[in-house]
Design a protein around this motif. Structure first.
Motif, PDB file in Angstrom:
ATOM      1  N   HIS A  68     109.553 -26.894 -34.269  1.00 20.20           N
ATOM      2  CA  HIS A  68     110.397 -27.110 -33.088  1.00 20.20           C
ATOM      3  C   HIS A  68     109.523 -27.352 -31.876  1.00 20.20           C
ATOM      4  O   HIS A  68     108.669 -26.539 -31.554  1.00 20.20           O
ATOM      5  CB  HIS A  68     111.289 -25.892 -32.833  1.00 20.20           C
ATOM      6  CG  HIS A  68     112.346 -25.722 -33.864  1.00 20.20           C
ATOM      7  ND1 HIS A  68     113.522 -26.428 -33.846  1.00 20.20           N
ATOM      8  CD2 HIS A  68     112.401 -24.936 -34.970  1.00 20.20           C
ATOM      9  CE1 HIS A  68     114.252 -26.074 -34.877  1.00 20.20           C
ATOM     10  NE2 HIS A  68     113.594 -25.182 -35.585  1.00 20.20           N
ATOM     11  N   ASP A  76     115.382 -21.089 -40.988  1.00 17.86           N
ATOM     12  CA  ASP A  76     114.875 -22.323 -40.389  1.00 17.86           C
ATOM     13  C   ASP A  76     113.351 -22.349 -40.499  1.00 17.86           C
ATOM     14  O   ASP A  76     112.667 -21.550 -39.869  1.00 17.86           O
ATOM     15  CB  ASP A  76     115.304 -22.368 -38.917  1.00 17.86           C
ATOM     16  CG  ASP A  76     114.944 -23.683 -38.257  1.00 17.86           C
ATOM     17  OD1 ASP A  76     114.251 -24.491 -38.889  1.00 17.86           O
ATOM     18  OD2 ASP A  76     115.357 -23.880 -37.102  1.00 17.86           O
ATOM     19  N   HIS A 103     121.944 -30.125 -28.494  1.00 21.63           N
ATOM     20  CA  HIS A 103     121.479 -28.998 -29.306  1.00 21.63           C
ATOM     21  C   HIS A 103     122.089 -29.046 -30.706  1.00 21.63           C
ATOM     22  O   HIS A 103     123.049 -29.764 -30.960  1.00 21.63           O
ATOM     23  CB  HIS A 103     121.822 -27.682 -28.623  1.00 21.63           C
ATOM     24  CG  HIS A 103     123.291 -27.416 -28.512  1.00 21.63           C
ATOM     25  ND1 HIS A 103     124.085 -27.993 -27.567  1.00 21.63           N
ATOM     26  CD2 HIS A 103     124.103 -26.626 -29.259  1.00 21.63           C
ATOM     27  CE1 HIS A 103     125.326 -27.582 -27.716  1.00 21.63           C
ATOM     28  NE2 HIS A 103     125.369 -26.767 -28.737  1.00 21.63           N
ATOM     29  N   GLU A 104     121.483 -28.254 -31.566  1.00 20.48           N
ATOM     30  CA  GLU A 104     121.971 -28.187 -32.945  1.00 20.48           C
ATOM     31  C   GLU A 104     123.035 -27.121 -33.069  1.00 20.48           C
ATOM     32  O   GLU A 104     122.958 -26.069 -32.440  1.00 20.48           O
ATOM     33  CB  GLU A 104     120.811 -27.807 -33.878  1.00 20.48           C
ATOM     34  CG  GLU A 104     119.865 -28.939 -34.152  1.00 20.48           C
ATOM     35  CD  GLU A 104     118.760 -28.507 -35.089  1.00 20.48           C
ATOM     36  OE1 GLU A 104     118.716 -27.309 -35.431  1.00 20.48           O
ATOM     37  OE2 GLU A 104     117.952 -29.361 -35.461  1.00 20.48           O
ATOM     38  N   GLN A 105     124.001 -27.390 -33.912  1.00 17.43           N
ATOM     39  CA  GLN A 105     125.008 -26.372 -34.198  1.00 17.43           C
ATOM     40  C   GLN A 105     124.380 -25.306 -35.092  1.00 17.43           C
ATOM     41  O   GLN A 105     123.745 -25.617 -36.098  1.00 17.43           O
ATOM     42  CB  GLN A 105     126.185 -27.025 -34.912  1.00 17.43           C
ATOM     43  CG  GLN A 105     127.283 -26.068 -35.310  1.00 17.43           C
ATOM     44  CD  GLN A 105     128.187 -25.735 -34.145  1.00 17.43           C
ATOM     45  OE1 GLN A 105     128.692 -26.626 -33.476  1.00 17.43           O
ATOM     46  NE2 GLN A 105     128.349 -24.447 -33.884  1.00 17.43           N
ATOM     47  N   LYS A 152     130.357 -27.443 -31.645  1.00 13.72           N
ATOM     48  CA  LYS A 152     129.894 -28.537 -30.795  1.00 13.72           C
ATOM     49  C   LYS A 152     130.941 -29.640 -30.724  1.00 13.72           C
ATOM     50  O   LYS A 152     131.753 -29.810 -31.629  1.00 13.72           O
ATOM     51  CB  LYS A 152     128.610 -29.130 -31.397  1.00 13.72           C
ATOM     52  CG  LYS A 152     127.357 -28.639 -30.757  1.00 13.72           C
ATOM     53  CD  LYS A 152     126.148 -29.305 -31.367  1.00 13.72           C
ATOM     54  CE  LYS A 152     126.071 -30.777 -31.017  1.00 13.72           C
ATOM     55  NZ  LYS A 152     124.781 -31.359 -31.409  1.00 13.72           N
ATOM     56  N   ASP A 173     115.190 -24.412 -26.612  1.00 12.54           N
ATOM     57  CA  ASP A 173     116.625 -24.105 -26.626  1.00 12.54           C
ATOM     58  C   ASP A 173     117.076 -23.772 -25.215  1.00 12.54           C
ATOM     59  O   ASP A 173     116.338 -23.153 -24.452  1.00 12.54           O
ATOM     60  CB  ASP A 173     116.876 -22.860 -27.492  1.00 12.54           C
ATOM     61  CG  ASP A 173     116.753 -23.163 -28.962  1.00 12.54           C
ATOM     62  OD1 ASP A 173     117.142 -24.267 -29.351  1.00 12.54           O
ATOM     63  OD2 ASP A 173     116.270 -22.282 -29.701  1.00 12.54           O
TER      64      ASP A 173
END
Lengths: 528, 263
Positions: free
Chosen positions: A361, A357, A476-478, A516, A365
């Motif tokens: 950001h 990644d 949130h992101e998977q 998710k 999280d």
């Protein structure tokens, strides 16, 4: 316009025409800071640092940084007539004869303990919420630097009074330095100006403690805070919060009032503790003499885990070519902390290599949504806690009727077994929490109300959750594992097979998570 | 007689008679009292040795043997002296409550007379350190607390902690706290070396120095808490705990309160 307003306006334009600060001030005052209690931990660090500067300055007015021998003639009867260093005698005078001196000493020491504790709490918050990710990696490294500086500054600070406990700490410090192969003895001789204890270390420590390290501290803290200002503060996910905005209060008046008030709260709490609780009662320890030692000699808490690591090391030494290598000190006091601090500083880069990644950001999280990182954090805390427990093994043994040997063996075995165990348990807990989130989103909150249907079946009534909560649970992101092939498109082995394998494995472990809730699933539930 | 009575009114007669009378009374008294004391003391001692033996047979012999010769679980008491018995029994360490790591201080089982009898019995077996006289324990007059502190840090602090609060030894053994211990018992501990403690003979630490040590320990015991709550005088462990629990705890509580939205 009244004459007063006119006069103020004139003065403001006078300054602005020369400094051109109006635009910057206007922009800055409209800056927005998000609101969360954990964002104030960093403020606690900064405020306790200011208290340390002020109380420390007060102490320098009376402290005599000298190892010159004096005969104590002060008011404290049990030490009267004893030979001691001027440093120790002047610390006794600060404690007993300077008005407010003892309170100031205690404020300084309690503020140091709270400063370090707040740094650790702040670091944990930043770690567990992933606030260190791009673009904040440098600020994370500066934070680790501040933590390290704090450890050193604290050690030097409690070494200054030259009492029995502080001398013991310096003795151990010199032993640790000497354990470094080849150069250790020379570094120790250089630092102490000869064999320990020598006659010159107090003035040297004093200069480092009151000038050099606080100077570096000020510079690094300034950059640290300016970077937060420039890069903007991170925020927790929520309705209306994106990677491109900051939701919170503007600097003036709300944030400023809260932050300014909070300074006085921090000062008040430190002053309160200093007024009611004794810390480092140097008059009881007595002056330092290398031949003396007290049972239960401990460093301050932030050094305690290092002491505990040294205490649990088995007596390993090798002799080669006329040199002794003391592995029992070298490993726990130099190598292990070296690995820990380097690993901590590099962690943002390590994680981004594992996840692949490289994006920026600004949304934090929730710790449960990144199980691997959270588990790693808990594993580190477990490691430090076991070391800390062993650092106080003698105190624990006498107060809880235990055997010091049992505690040592518990730590020796536990330091290898318990951190991995806590990793596994934490990861499982995170996944369970994710599963619970999924349940909550799909079926709503359990009400505890049971319903009997006409054909006899019992069901529990679930209440729908609020849209804000629902948003939070699916924002949130998977996590996805990297797909790295060992061979490229033409079937040729790519270079660095071992590295690829490692990255693939780590990435797979990092991406373990509960799927998710998808839009489709939600729709199906609605139609249900 | 006539010649004697002739000097009856001589001017030296009065003083001479006075001196004679004083000498007579003094000699008579000293001879009489000495013999009385001696005879009482001898009889009392043998009586108390007998009494001590009876107590010993009932309360101690199951471990230490019928003749104090010791056994598999307890040492011989021949030659340990009265001071040892007075310390061990007087501080409640003996008889032991349980056979764990070491004998703990507790409320004494035997009263002063019984303790003295036991001490007399054990002392009668073979010579050993005797109980210090009351007059030799005037630490307030004969001690120097600054010197005592220096001696304490040199000889005692490595086990008993810098303020005499006690500390850990290996395998669950410990050096007990010195707070609230009678001066006599501190003195006896130094000359007999109970349990893990070494003997500090009069050559290592002179009787005068022992009194200085006791004076310092008593001063540490009586010292007010100059900087506020001491949290046990055991160093930075409890300080760190307080910084985290009270310091960070309160600060986080207030941070939560400050960031709570008004409802």
């Amino acid at each position: 316009m009244t004459s007063t307003e006119k006069r103020i306006g004139n003065a403001a334009s006078f300054v602005d025409e020369r400094l051109g600060a109006a635009r910057w001030v206007k922009k800055s005052l409209n800056k927005v800071f998000p609101d969360h209690w954990s964002f104030m931990l960093g403020e606690v660090c900064m405020y306790s640092f200011i208290i340390l500067l002020l109380s420390g300055t007060f102490l320098t007015f009376w402290f005599d940084p000298s190892q010159r021998d004096v005969i104590y003639e002060g008011v404290y009867e049990p030490l009267k007539g004893l030979k001691m260093s001027a440093a120790y005698a002047s610390t006794l005078d600060i404690s007993f004869e300077v008005r407010g001196g003892l309170l100031m000493r205690q404020i300084h020491h309690w503020a140091a303990n709270i400063f370090m504790a707040a740094i650790v709490a702040h670091l944990l918050r930043v770690f567990f919420t992933g606030a260190f990710r791009k673009p904040r990696e440098f600020n994370w490294i500066l934070g680790i630097l501040l933590l390290t500086l704090g450890l050193v500054e604290g050690l030097l600070g409690y070494s200054l009074p030259d009492d029995l406990l502080s001398g013991t700490g310096l003795r151990i410090t010199s032993a640790i330095i000497q354990a470094i192969p080849v150069v250790g003895t020379y570094i120790s001789f250089f630092l102490f100006g000869g064999a320990f204890p020598g006659v010159g270390f107090i003035p040297r420590i004093f200069t480092l403690h009151i000038l050099i390290i606080p100077g570096i501290f000020l510079a690094v803290i300034t950059i640290h805070v300016m970077l937060v200002w420039y890069q903007k503060h991170t925020q927790f996910p929520g309705v209306g919060r994106t990677e491109n905005n900051v939701v919170g209060h503007p600097i003036l008046p709300v944030y400023m009032a809260k932050a300014g008030g909070f300074f006085f709260v921090v000062f008040g709490i430190i002053a309160f503790i200093s007024a009611v609780a004794s810390i480092n009662p140097i008059w009881l320890y007595g002056p330092y003499t290398p031949g003396q030692i007290s049972a239960g000699s401990q460093p301050d808490w932030y050094m305690g885990w290092l002491d505990g690591l040294v205490r649990m090391a088995p007596p390993l030494e090798t002799h080669a070519f006329g040199h002794t290598i003391s592995w029992n000190i070298l490993i726990p006091a130099v190598i292990v902390p070296g690995i820990i601090f380097t690993g901590m500083a590099l962690y943002p880069f390590i994680e981004s290599w594992i996840t692949g990644d490289k994006r920026e950001h600004h949304l934090l999280d929730r710790p449960r949504n990144v199980p691997n990182r959270t588990a790693l954090g808990v594993m580190s805390i477990t490691f430090v806690m076991i070391s800390l427990i062993n650092g106080g093994n003698d105190i624990l043994a006498t107060n809880f009727d235990l055997s010091i040997n049992q505690i040592m063996w518990f730590s020796r075995i536990g330091i290898f077994i318990l951190p991995p165990l806590s990793f596994i348990i934490t990861k499982r807990l995170c996944l369970s929490l994710q599963r619970a989130d999924r349940e909550l989103l799909l079926h709503g909150a359990e009400t505890g109300r049971l319903l009997r249907l006409p054909h006899g079946e019992f069901v529990e009534v679930h209440a729908p959750i609020s849209p804000e909560k629902a948003y939070l649970l699916q924002s949130h992101e998977q996590l996805v594992a990297l797909e790295i092939e060992d061979v490229d498109g033409r079937g040729v082995r790519r270079p660095g097979a071992l590295k690829n394998k490692l990255q693939r494995r780590l990435s797979k472990a990092h991406a373990v998570s509960v799927p998710k809730v998808t839009e489709q699933e939600l729709k199906e539930i609605e139609n249900h | 007689m006539k010649r004697l009575s002739r000097y009856r009114r001589h001017k030296a007669a009065g003083p001479l008679l006075l001196i004679f009378a004083l000498l007579a009374i003094g000699t008579t008294f000293s001879v009489a009292s000495a013999t009385v004391k001696e005879s009482q003391s001898v009889s009392a001692r043998s009586a108390s040795i007998d009494e001590g033996k009876q107590i010993f047979l009932k309360g101690c012999s199951s471990c230490h043997g019928l003749n104090a010769e010791g056994g598999a679980i307890a040492p011989s008491l021949i030659g340990v002296g009265a001071a040892s018995v007075d310390f061990q029994v007087g501080t409640g360490r003996m008889p032991m409550a349980d056979m764990s790591t070491q004998a703990a201080r507790k409320a004494p089982v035997y009263n002063e007379e019984e303790t003295a009898a036991l001490a007399a019995y054990v002392a009668s077996l073979a010579p050993g350190p005797s109980i210090p006289e009351e007059s030799a324990l005037n630490y307030e007059r004969d001690g120097n607390s600054a010197q005592g502190g220096e001696l304490f840090r040199n000889n005692c602090a490595m086990c008993h902690n810098f303020a005499g609060q006690g500390g850990a030894l290996t395998q669950g053994k410990y050096a007990p706290t010195l707070m609230g211990v009678e001066p006599k018992h501190i003195y006896e501990a130094m000359i007999t070396g109970p349990q893990s403690m070494p003997v500090f003979s009069d050559k290592t630490i002179t009787p005068a120095e022992k009194l200085s040590l006791i004076k310092w320990i008593k001063a540490a015991e009586a010292e007010p808490n100059l900087g506020g709550a001491t949290m046990g005088r055991i160093g930075p462990v409890t300080e760190g705990l307080l910084a985290w629990v009270l310091g960070i705890g309160l600060l986080i509580g207030i941070a939560v309160w400050l960031t709570t939205r008004a409802r």
